[in-house]
Write a protein that holds these residues in place. Structure first.
Motif, PDB file in Angstrom:
ATOM      1  N   TYR A  37       0.842  -1.192   0.000  1.00  0.00           N
ATOM      2  CA  TYR A  37       0.000   0.000   0.000  1.00  0.00           C
ATOM      3  C   TYR A  37       0.879   1.245   0.000  1.00  0.00           C
ATOM      4  O   TYR A  37       2.046   1.204   0.360  1.00  0.00           O
ATOM      5  N   LEU A  38       0.288   2.318  -0.413  1.00  0.00           N
ATOM      6  CA  LEU A  38       0.984   3.592  -0.527  1.00  0.00           C
ATOM      7  C   LEU A  38       0.565   4.478   0.634  1.00  0.00           C
ATOM      8  O   LEU A  38      -0.620   4.683   0.870  1.00  0.00           O
ATOM      9  N   GLN A  39       1.539   4.994   1.359  1.00  0.00           N
ATOM     10  CA  GLN A  39       1.264   5.901   2.471  1.00  0.00           C
ATOM     11  C   GLN A  39       1.632   7.307   2.021  1.00  0.00           C
ATOM     12  O   GLN A  39       2.733   7.537   1.529  1.00  0.00           O
ATOM     13  N   ARG A  40       0.687   8.244   2.187  1.00  0.00           N
ATOM     14  CA  ARG A  40       0.905   9.616   1.730  1.00  0.00           C
ATOM     15  C   ARG A  40       0.810  10.594   2.890  1.00  0.00           C
ATOM     16  O   ARG A  40       0.104  10.366   3.856  1.00  0.00           O
ATOM     17  N   GLY A  41       1.500  11.690   2.728  1.00  0.00           N
ATOM     18  CA  GLY A  41       1.448  12.751   3.719  1.00  0.00           C
ATOM     19  C   GLY A  41       1.848  14.064   3.076  1.00  0.00           C
ATOM     20  O   GLY A  41       2.171  14.123   1.892  1.00  0.00           O
ATOM     21  N   GLU A  42       1.792  15.102   3.857  1.00  0.00           N
ATOM     22  CA  GLU A  42       2.177  16.419   3.361  1.00  0.00           C
ATOM     23  C   GLU A  42       2.908  17.146   4.476  1.00  0.00           C
ATOM     24  O   GLU A  42       2.467  17.158   5.621  1.00  0.00           O
ATOM     25  N   LEU A  43       4.028  17.737   4.129  1.00  0.00           N
ATOM     26  CA  LEU A  43       4.842  18.478   5.076  1.00  0.00           C
ATOM     27  C   LEU A  43       4.727  19.956   4.743  1.00  0.00           C
ATOM     28  O   LEU A  43       4.961  20.350   3.604  1.00  0.00           O
ATOM     29  N   HIS A  44       4.315  20.755   5.719  1.00  0.00           N
ATOM     30  CA  HIS A  44       4.149  22.192   5.508  1.00  0.00           C
ATOM     31  C   HIS A  44       5.204  22.958   6.309  1.00  0.00           C
ATOM     32  O   HIS A  44       5.387  22.711   7.495  1.00  0.00           O
ATOM     33  N   PHE A  45       5.865  23.871   5.643  1.00  0.00           N
ATOM     34  CA  PHE A  45       6.758  24.820   6.302  1.00  0.00           C
ATOM     35  C   PHE A  45       6.104  26.182   6.165  1.00  0.00           C
ATOM     36  O   PHE A  45       5.847  26.633   5.049  1.00  0.00           O
ATOM     37  N   LEU A 103      -3.662  25.247   6.120  1.00  0.00           N
ATOM     38  CA  LEU A 103      -3.013  24.493   7.191  1.00  0.00           C
ATOM     39  C   LEU A 103      -3.945  23.558   7.952  1.00  0.00           C
ATOM     40  O   LEU A 103      -3.537  22.967   8.942  1.00  0.00           O
ATOM     41  N   LYS A 104      -5.196  23.390   7.483  1.00  0.00           N
ATOM     42  CA  LYS A 104      -6.158  22.612   8.267  1.00  0.00           C
ATOM     43  C   LYS A 104      -5.716  21.169   8.492  1.00  0.00           C
ATOM     44  O   LYS A 104      -5.946  20.616   9.552  1.00  0.00           O
ATOM     45  N   ASN A 105      -5.048  20.546   7.522  1.00  0.00           N
ATOM     46  CA  ASN A 105      -4.571  19.181   7.711  1.00  0.00           C
ATOM     47  C   ASN A 105      -3.431  19.109   8.710  1.00  0.00           C
ATOM     48  O   ASN A 105      -3.212  18.077   9.335  1.00  0.00           O
ATOM     49  N   SER A 106      -2.694  20.179   8.859  1.00  0.00           N
ATOM     50  CA  SER A 106      -1.592  20.211   9.821  1.00  0.00           C
ATOM     51  C   SER A 106      -2.060  20.547  11.228  1.00  0.00           C
ATOM     52  O   SER A 106      -1.363  20.262  12.198  1.00  0.00           O
ATOM     53  N   LEU A 107      -3.204  21.174  11.353  1.00  0.00           N
ATOM     54  CA  LEU A 107      -3.692  21.596  12.660  1.00  0.00           C
ATOM     55  C   LEU A 107      -4.559  20.537  13.336  1.00  0.00           C
ATOM     56  O   LEU A 107      -4.472  20.334  14.535  1.00  0.00           O
ATOM     57  N   GLY A 108      -5.423  19.908  12.582  1.00  0.00           N
ATOM     58  CA  GLY A 108      -6.356  18.954  13.163  1.00  0.00           C
ATOM     59  C   GLY A 108      -6.121  17.553  12.642  1.00  0.00           C
ATOM     60  O   GLY A 108      -5.306  17.307  11.764  1.00  0.00           O
TER      61      GLY A 108
END
Length: 116
Positions: A37-45, A103-108
Motif C-alpha cells: 500500500y501507498l502511504q501519503r502525507g504532506e509536510l508544511h513549512f 493548514l487545516k490538515n496540519s492543525l487537526g
C-alpha cells in the motif's frame, strides 16, 4: 521567495508583509506480507508574518491595509487552535482565512505540528 514583499515600519526595517507556506507532498510504498500500500502525507513549512500593533508601527496606506489582513489571518489561526483545544467542539473555523484553510490538515486530525 523573490516575489515576497517587505516594508519599513517604526518597529522593523525589514518587516515581512506576507505569510509564506511551502508544502511538500510525500509518499512511500510499504509492503506488508502480500499486500502493498501507498502511504501519503504532506509536510508544511510556514513562515508567518508577525502580528503588528498598528498604532506603534506608524503604518499608513497600503502598509496599514496589509497589517490589518495579517492580523486578521493570525487571529483566525488562534481561533482555530483554541477551538481544537476545546473538547467536544464540533465546528472548527478553518474557512475563516486562507492561512487556516491551507493548514487545516496540519492543525487537526492525525497531524504532528511543531512551532520554531
Amino acid at each position: 521567495m523573490a516575489a515576497r514583499a517587505v516594508g519599513v515600519t517604526n518597529m522593523n526595517s525589514h518587516s515581512s508583509r506576507s505569510h509564506c507556506i511551502f508544502s511538500l507532498p510525500t509518499s512511500t510504498s510499504l509492503i506488508c506480507q502480500q499486500d502493498g500500500y501507498l502511504q501519503r502525507g504532506e509536510l508544511h513549512f510556514a513562515d508567518l508574518a508577525g502580528l503588528e500593533r498598528v498604532d506603534r508601527t506608524g503604518a499608513q496606506g497600503q502598509t496599514f491595509e496589509e497589517a490589518k489582513r495579517i492580523n486578521l489571518s493570525l487571529s483566525a489561526l488562534g481561533n482555530c487552535i483554541a477551538a481544537l483545544a476545546q473538547p467536544g467542539r464540533n465546528h472548527i473555523p478553518f474557512r475563516d482565512s486562507k492561512l487556516t484553510f491551507l493548514l487545516k490538515n496540519s492543525l487537526g486530525g492525525n497531524a504532528k505540528t511543531t512551532l520554531l
